[in-house]
Design a protein around this motif. Sequence first.
Motif, PDB file in Angstrom:
ATOM      1  N   THR A   8       0.821  -1.205   0.000  1.00  0.00           N
ATOM      2  CA  THR A   8       0.000   0.000   0.000  1.00  0.00           C
ATOM      3  C   THR A   8       0.858   1.259   0.000  1.00  0.00           C
ATOM      4  OG1 THR A   8      -1.660  -1.200   1.246  1.00  0.00           O
ATOM      5  CG2 THR A   8      -1.861   1.174   1.215  1.00  0.00           C
ATOM      6  N   LEU A  11       2.237   1.915  -3.356  1.00  0.00           N
ATOM      7  CA  LEU A  11       1.136   2.360  -4.210  1.00  0.00           C
ATOM      8  C   LEU A  11       0.851   3.848  -4.017  1.00  0.00           C
ATOM      9  CD1 LEU A  11      -0.297   0.571  -6.159  1.00  0.00           C
ATOM     10  CD2 LEU A  11      -1.748  -0.235  -4.311  1.00  0.00           C
ATOM     11  N   ARG A  12       0.913   4.258  -2.767  1.00  0.00           N
ATOM     12  CA  ARG A  12       0.617   5.666  -2.495  1.00  0.00           C
ATOM     13  C   ARG A  12       1.686   6.595  -3.049  1.00  0.00           C
ATOM     14  NH1 ARG A  12      -3.583   6.273   1.311  1.00  0.00           N
ATOM     15  NH2 ARG A  12      -3.110   8.476   1.297  1.00  0.00           N
ATOM     16  N   ARG A  13       2.899   6.059  -3.217  1.00  0.00           N
ATOM     17  CA  ARG A  13       3.960   6.913  -3.758  1.00  0.00           C
ATOM     18  C   ARG A  13       3.931   6.987  -5.276  1.00  0.00           C
ATOM     19  NH1 ARG A  13       6.800   4.728   0.751  1.00  0.00           N
ATOM     20  NH2 ARG A  13       7.373   2.897  -0.445  1.00  0.00           N
ATOM     21  N   PRO A  15       1.766   7.870  -7.577  1.00  0.00           N
ATOM     22  CA  PRO A  15       1.351   9.105  -8.235  1.00  0.00           C
ATOM     23  C   PRO A  15       2.419  10.198  -8.197  1.00  0.00           C
ATOM     24  CG  PRO A  15      -0.415   8.256  -6.887  1.00  0.00           C
ATOM     25  CD  PRO A  15       0.792   7.428  -6.574  1.00  0.00           C
ATOM     26  N   TYR A  16       3.211  10.215  -7.139  1.00  0.00           N
ATOM     27  CA  TYR A  16       4.268  11.221  -7.065  1.00  0.00           C
ATOM     28  C   TYR A  16       5.329  10.959  -8.130  1.00  0.00           C
ATOM     29  CZ  TYR A  16       2.328  12.623  -2.568  1.00  0.00           C
ATOM     30  OH  TYR A  16       1.491  13.069  -1.581  1.00  0.00           O
ATOM     31  N   ASN A  19       3.885  11.815 -11.592  1.00  0.00           N
ATOM     32  CA  ASN A  19       3.846  13.253 -11.811  1.00  0.00           C
ATOM     33  C   ASN A  19       5.223  13.798 -12.182  1.00  0.00           C
ATOM     34  OD1 ASN A  19       2.472  15.950 -11.492  1.00  0.00           O
ATOM     35  ND2 ASN A  19       4.100  16.145  -9.978  1.00  0.00           N
ATOM     36  N   LEU A  41      12.342  14.158  -5.233  1.00  0.00           N
ATOM     37  CA  LEU A  41      11.120  14.028  -4.447  1.00  0.00           C
ATOM     38  C   LEU A  41      11.387  13.963  -2.953  1.00  0.00           C
ATOM     39  CD1 LEU A  41       9.054  11.529  -6.622  1.00  0.00           C
ATOM     40  CD2 LEU A  41       9.005  14.015  -6.605  1.00  0.00           C
ATOM     41  N   ASP A  77      -0.067   1.430 -15.596  1.00  0.00           N
ATOM     42  CA  ASP A  77      -0.720   0.124 -15.550  1.00  0.00           C
ATOM     43  C   ASP A  77      -1.163  -0.204 -14.133  1.00  0.00           C
ATOM     44  OD1 ASP A  77      -0.922  -0.757 -18.100  1.00  0.00           O
ATOM     45  OD2 ASP A  77       1.027  -1.744 -18.129  1.00  0.00           O
ATOM     46  N   CYS A  78      -0.252  -0.004 -13.183  1.00  0.00           N
ATOM     47  CA  CYS A  78      -0.575  -0.315 -11.793  1.00  0.00           C
ATOM     48  C   CYS A  78      -1.732   0.531 -11.292  1.00  0.00           C
ATOM     49  CB  CYS A  78       0.632  -0.067 -10.896  1.00  0.00           C
ATOM     50  SG  CYS A  78       1.902  -1.299 -11.082  1.00  0.00           S
ATOM     51  N   LEU A  79      -1.780   1.758 -11.703  1.00  0.00           N
ATOM     52  CA  LEU A  79      -2.817   2.659 -11.215  1.00  0.00           C
ATOM     53  C   LEU A  79      -4.114   2.509 -11.999  1.00  0.00           C
ATOM     54  CD1 LEU A  79      -0.805   5.919 -10.547  1.00  0.00           C
ATOM     55  CD2 LEU A  79      -1.318   4.040  -9.020  1.00  0.00           C
ATOM     56  N   GLY A  80      -4.039   1.799 -13.090  1.00  0.00           N
ATOM     57  CA  GLY A  80      -5.251   1.612 -13.878  1.00  0.00           C
ATOM     58  C   GLY A  80      -5.796   2.907 -14.428  1.00  0.00           C
ATOM     59  N   TYR A 108      -7.515  11.281 -12.813  1.00  0.00           N
ATOM     60  CA  TYR A 108      -6.930  10.178 -12.064  1.00  0.00           C
ATOM     61  C   TYR A 108      -7.684   8.872 -12.272  1.00  0.00           C
ATOM     62  CZ  TYR A 108      -4.624  14.012  -9.655  1.00  0.00           C
ATOM     63  OH  TYR A 108      -3.906  15.132  -9.351  1.00  0.00           O
TER      64      TYR A 108
ATOM     65  N   HIS B 177       5.843  16.285  -3.725  1.00  0.00           N
ATOM     66  CA  HIS B 177       6.543  16.200  -2.452  1.00  0.00           C
ATOM     67  C   HIS B 177       7.202  17.524  -2.173  1.00  0.00           C
ATOM     68  CE1 HIS B 177       6.982  12.630   0.044  1.00  0.00           C
ATOM     69  NE2 HIS B 177       6.511  11.975  -0.987  1.00  0.00           N
ATOM     70  N   SER B 193      -3.175   9.604  -4.510  1.00  0.00           N
ATOM     71  CA  SER B 193      -2.639   8.472  -3.764  1.00  0.00           C
ATOM     72  C   SER B 193      -3.760   7.565  -3.286  1.00  0.00           C
ATOM     73  CB  SER B 193      -1.834   8.966  -2.560  1.00  0.00           C
ATOM     74  OG  SER B 193      -0.589   9.460  -2.973  1.00  0.00           O
ATOM     75  N   SER B 199      -8.006   1.958  -6.730  1.00  0.00           N
ATOM     76  CA  SER B 199      -8.079   1.485  -8.100  1.00  0.00           C
ATOM     77  C   SER B 199      -7.296   0.190  -8.286  1.00  0.00           C
ATOM     78  CB  SER B 199      -7.546   2.582  -9.012  1.00  0.00           C
ATOM     79  OG  SER B 199      -7.436   2.123 -10.318  1.00  0.00           O
ATOM     80  N   ASN B 200      -6.141   0.130  -7.622  1.00  0.00           N
ATOM     81  CA  ASN B 200      -5.343  -1.088  -7.715  1.00  0.00           C
ATOM     82  C   ASN B 200      -6.051  -2.263  -7.059  1.00  0.00           C
ATOM     83  OD1 ASN B 200      -3.176  -2.971  -6.334  1.00  0.00           O
ATOM     84  ND2 ASN B 200      -2.260  -2.113  -8.183  1.00  0.00           N
ATOM     85  N   LYS B 203      -8.711  -3.448  -9.339  1.00  0.00           N
ATOM     86  CA  LYS B 203      -8.158  -4.165 -10.478  1.00  0.00           C
ATOM     87  C   LYS B 203      -7.810  -5.609 -10.115  1.00  0.00           C
ATOM     88  CE  LYS B 203      -5.307  -3.119 -14.447  1.00  0.00           C
ATOM     89  NZ  LYS B 203      -4.422  -2.127 -15.060  1.00  0.00           N
TER      90      LYS B 203
END
Lengths: 210, 210
Positions: A8, A11-13, A15-16, A19, A41, A77-80, A108, B177, B193, B199-200, B203
């Motif tokens: 998790t 996963l949360r990182r 998007p950073y 970007n 970052l 891909d991971c974020l769909g 998003y 960040h 995030s 979403s993951n 999926k």
Amino acid sequence: MKIQGISTQTLRRLPYYLNYLVSNETESGGYISAAAVAAALNLNEVQVRKDLATVCQTRGVPKKGFFVGDLIEGIRDCLGQNNVNDAILVGAGNLGRALLSYKGFEQYGLNIVAAFDLKEGTANGKKIFALSKLSDIISRLNIKIAVITVPAESAQSVCDILTRNGILAIWNFAPAHLKVPYGVLVQNENMASSLAVLSNHLKSEMDKKL
Amino acid sequence: MKIQGISTQTLRRLPYYLNYLVSNETESGGYISAAAVAAALNLNEVQVRKDLATVCQTRGVPKKGFFVGDLIEGIRDCLGQNNVNDAILVGAGNLGRALLSYKGFEQYGLNIVAAFDLKEGTANGKKIFALSKLSDIISRLNIKIAVITVPAESAQSVCDILTRNGILAIWNFAPAHLKVPYGVLVQNENMASSLAVLSNHLKSEMDKKL
DNA sequence: CTTTTATCGATATCGTTTTATCAATTATAC
DNA sequence: GTATAATTGATAAAACGATATCGATAAAAG
């Protein structure tokens, strides 16, 4: 690609990373090192390397780094983010309306297709359906994601309706811990929790100065 | 009271306890056990006991539990909800306006006294100041908390202005960040995030069913 | 007054996440 | 072609958080 088995926190990182990578794609010359990303970052280098290795199809190349194109594709891909997820929103109070009017979700991969509240109405030009129609619409549209913005007292009962009708992921803005069946994910987005951390920090900083 | 040395995770749970305790204050008969709270909020009993012991002045009493009044007071103290914190908001785009129009913050001790954007204007009947006035207003009003709702690209530069002018706590909604001087806390509230996690999960749940 | 029992507090265990270390690899320079 | 240096990947250690266990305590019941 390795979609499951991503922690998790990683996963949360993502998007950073995404970007940063996208906004620097041209100037990076095709490859970028974990160290460079970490520096940009403000994260730990090893952590970034592990994260990137997890989502990237191709291995990193010594002396060059990871191929930016593959990184971006892997993260997406991971974020769909390539397939927009349809969602419904329950609770058209202040916060619910604010979220409804926010245009940034589709970017998003979230698309709110219907909103519900105790009684029908309209908000921001969008129709609000009565709660009684919830079950019907969820199953007919085959919705899997729900956003909860009802008061804490009613959150659990709304949640129960949702899960009974096949909702698999809940984005919960109500200040309540929801009990869900196995397989359903609750992502809490509690403004109060965040404020708690902020406010406590501020208080101890101020105390230091006395 | 013990304000410092509370773990971030505990801090994030405090608003949940507070919400539950306040709404059940009358019927609890003065005392409540950690087990009861844990059951109600769907948390682990030992975790709750540790959390409550951390914030409560008085010790828990065997066979009775914790005194609800002390719990509420202790939590409120930790959260600093007794003194409303004045804050400013930078970035009056979609999300910024949504937050400005959200009435629920004061309840949690946050009071947004001014909003800023590139150029002056109004939103929801509130005046938006030009960014050029940021430094001046922060220092004159002695603001310590800022909410950032600008695009990721400009988040760091806004952040720099803020910290230069004495901001100590930043609630950051931009997917970036932020690098801040020591002593400044950044609380990231990244919709992306959260959506990433949701979403993951969705999926991989869908993949299971194929 | 003694026994029972609910509850706490403390300690220990477990799992996850982060960070540190180091050998293996390969592009680049000479 | 060989040496150098940057970077990875793997393994180990440390930190942190969550959970389990158990003795101590005190209210309540007999």
